[in-house]
Scaffold this motif. Structure first.
Motif, PDB file in Angstrom:
ATOM      1  N   LEU A   4       0.802  -1.517   0.332  1.00  0.00           N
ATOM      2  CA  LEU A   4      -0.193  -0.167  -0.237  1.00  0.00           C
ATOM      3  C   LEU A   4       0.649   1.073   0.045  1.00  0.00           C
ATOM      4  O   LEU A   4       1.707   1.321   0.810  1.00  0.00           O
ATOM      5  N   VAL A   5       0.729   2.573  -1.003  1.00  0.00           N
ATOM      6  CA  VAL A   5       1.649   3.495  -1.029  1.00  0.00           C
ATOM      7  C   VAL A   5       0.234   4.586  -0.825  1.00  0.00           C
ATOM      8  O   VAL A   5      -0.457   4.397  -1.461  1.00  0.00           O
ATOM      9  N   GLU A   6       1.260   5.372   0.119  1.00  0.00           N
ATOM     10  CA  GLU A   6      -0.495   6.634   0.393  1.00  0.00           C
ATOM     11  C   GLU A   6       0.769   7.932  -0.266  1.00  0.00           C
ATOM     12  O   GLU A   6       2.164   7.664  -0.721  1.00  0.00           O
ATOM     13  N   SER A   7      -0.589   9.122  -0.516  1.00  0.00           N
ATOM     14  CA  SER A   7       0.356  10.191  -1.042  1.00  0.00           C
ATOM     15  C   SER A   7      -1.311  10.734  -1.094  1.00  0.00           C
ATOM     16  O   SER A   7      -2.181  10.966  -0.558  1.00  0.00           O
ATOM     17  N   GLY A   8      -0.255  12.655  -1.064  1.00  0.00           N
ATOM     18  CA  GLY A   8      -1.663  13.727  -0.974  1.00  0.00           C
ATOM     19  C   GLY A   8      -1.548  14.354   0.075  1.00  0.00           C
ATOM     20  O   GLY A   8      -2.200  15.312   0.562  1.00  0.00           O
ATOM     21  N   GLY A   9      -0.496  13.987   1.102  1.00  0.00           N
ATOM     22  CA  GLY A   9      -0.127  14.652   2.710  1.00  0.00           C
ATOM     23  C   GLY A   9       0.257  16.211   2.672  1.00  0.00           C
ATOM     24  O   GLY A   9       0.905  16.522   1.211  1.00  0.00           O
ATOM     25  N   GLY A  10       0.115  16.899   3.521  1.00  0.00           N
ATOM     26  CA  GLY A  10       0.981  18.153   3.401  1.00  0.00           C
ATOM     27  C   GLY A  10       0.702  19.132   4.489  1.00  0.00           C
ATOM     28  O   GLY A  10      -0.422  18.652   5.652  1.00  0.00           O
ATOM     29  N   LEU A  11       0.734  20.175   3.891  1.00  0.00           N
ATOM     30  CA  LEU A  11       0.464  21.232   5.271  1.00  0.00           C
ATOM     31  C   LEU A  11      -0.693  21.934   4.576  1.00  0.00           C
ATOM     32  O   LEU A  11      -0.665  22.508   3.106  1.00  0.00           O
ATOM     33  N   VAL A  12      -1.743  22.263   5.334  1.00  0.00           N
ATOM     34  CA  VAL A  12      -2.687  23.451   5.047  1.00  0.00           C
ATOM     35  C   VAL A  12      -3.311  23.911   6.402  1.00  0.00           C
ATOM     36  O   VAL A  12      -3.140  23.706   7.460  1.00  0.00           O
ATOM     37  N   GLN A  13      -3.863  25.118   5.715  1.00  0.00           N
ATOM     38  CA  GLN A  13      -4.272  26.441   7.136  1.00  0.00           C
ATOM     39  C   GLN A  13      -6.093  25.844   7.511  1.00  0.00           C
ATOM     40  O   GLN A  13      -6.379  24.170   6.691  1.00  0.00           O
ATOM     41  N   ASP A  87      -6.112  17.613  13.006  1.00  0.00           N
ATOM     42  CA  ASP A  87      -6.981  16.736  12.638  1.00  0.00           C
ATOM     43  C   ASP A  87      -5.030  16.002  12.010  1.00  0.00           C
ATOM     44  O   ASP A  87      -4.949  15.727  11.428  1.00  0.00           O
ATOM     45  N   THR A  88      -4.371  17.159  12.891  1.00  0.00           N
ATOM     46  CA  THR A  88      -2.661  17.003  12.334  1.00  0.00           C
ATOM     47  C   THR A  88      -2.571  15.461  13.041  1.00  0.00           C
ATOM     48  O   THR A  88      -2.898  15.015  14.447  1.00  0.00           O
ATOM     49  N   ALA A  89      -1.912  14.446  12.431  1.00  0.00           N
ATOM     50  CA  ALA A  89      -1.074  13.684  11.987  1.00  0.00           C
ATOM     51  C   ALA A  89      -0.917  12.728  11.251  1.00  0.00           C
ATOM     52  O   ALA A  89      -0.720  13.453  10.178  1.00  0.00           O
ATOM     53  N   VAL A  90      -0.168  11.009  11.444  1.00  0.00           N
ATOM     54  CA  VAL A  90       0.255  10.337   9.670  1.00  0.00           C
ATOM     55  C   VAL A  90      -0.830   9.782   9.390  1.00  0.00           C
ATOM     56  O   VAL A  90      -1.414   9.154  10.887  1.00  0.00           O
ATOM     57  N   TYR A  91      -1.480   9.598   8.633  1.00  0.00           N
ATOM     58  CA  TYR A  91      -2.591   8.996   8.557  1.00  0.00           C
ATOM     59  C   TYR A  91      -1.912   7.408   7.364  1.00  0.00           C
ATOM     60  O   TYR A  91      -1.046   7.900   6.679  1.00  0.00           O
ATOM     61  N   TYR A  92      -2.506   6.352   7.809  1.00  0.00           N
ATOM     62  CA  TYR A  92      -2.525   5.607   7.455  1.00  0.00           C
ATOM     63  C   TYR A  92      -3.475   4.664   7.324  1.00  0.00           C
ATOM     64  O   TYR A  92      -4.264   4.398   6.717  1.00  0.00           O
ATOM     65  N   GLY A 114       2.597   5.123   5.508  1.00  0.00           N
ATOM     66  CA  GLY A 114       1.772   6.825   6.446  1.00  0.00           C
ATOM     67  C   GLY A 114       2.090   8.158   5.593  1.00  0.00           C
ATOM     68  O   GLY A 114       3.284   8.197   5.277  1.00  0.00           O
ATOM     69  N   THR A 115       1.411   8.978   5.643  1.00  0.00           N
ATOM     70  CA  THR A 115       2.035  10.376   5.262  1.00  0.00           C
ATOM     71  C   THR A 115       1.419  11.080   6.109  1.00  0.00           C
ATOM     72  O   THR A 115       0.345  10.748   6.670  1.00  0.00           O
ATOM     73  N   GLN A 116       1.741  12.352   6.353  1.00  0.00           N
ATOM     74  CA  GLN A 116       2.017  13.100   6.583  1.00  0.00           C
ATOM     75  C   GLN A 116       0.490  14.718   6.696  1.00  0.00           C
ATOM     76  O   GLN A 116       0.841  15.155   5.646  1.00  0.00           O
ATOM     77  N   VAL A 117      -0.073  14.781   7.528  1.00  0.00           N
ATOM     78  CA  VAL A 117      -0.914  15.714   7.395  1.00  0.00           C
ATOM     79  C   VAL A 117      -1.518  16.397   8.969  1.00  0.00           C
ATOM     80  O   VAL A 117      -0.503  16.139   9.777  1.00  0.00           O
TER      81      VAL A 117
END
Length: 121
Positions: A4-13, A87-92, A114-117
């Motif tokens: 499984l490969v996640e993508s799409g995380g990032g920094l958002v206001q 909601d800030t977390a690493v999402y798996y 995981g991907t960081q949000v």
């Protein structure tokens, strides 16, 4: 073995949106998203059954997050709107062999890295 490969995380206001994607290397049953914030245990976020007809969410994301899947592409999505700093977390991304939806991590055999949000206030 399914990768499984996640993508799409990032920094958002706060108040912003992100869409997470998870591509599986093969066919899976039910799938889900979990998250882990610093110094906290991993927690359930959302899950979807094999056909996509049944979904489940933790209470704090209901009405803001939407889980969906495209079985033709072996891809799972999580649309996150009205994001909050909490909601800030690493999402798996997680996938299992069973076909019914589950919020229990023990029912998922495969996990992504995981991907960081990060949601800023």
């Amino acid at each position: 073995q399914v990768q499984l490969v996640e993508s799409g995380g990032g920094l958002v206001q706060a108040g912003g949106s992100l869409r997470l994607s998870c591509v599986a290397s093969g066919r899976t049953g039910s799938m889900g998203w979990f998250r882990q914030a610093p110094a906290k245990e991993r927690e359930f976020v959302a899950a979807i059954n094999w056909t996509g007809s049944t979904t489940d969410y933790r209470d704090s994301v209901k009405g803001r997050f939407t889980i969906s899947r495209d079985n033709a592409k072996n891809t799972l999505y999580l649309q996150m709107n009205s994001l909050l700093p909490e909601d800030t977390a690493v999402y798996y991304c997680a996938a299992g062999r069973r076909y019914s939806v589950s919020s229990a991590a023990r029912n998922y055999e495969y996990w992504g890295q995981g991907t960081q949000v990060t949601v800023s206030s």
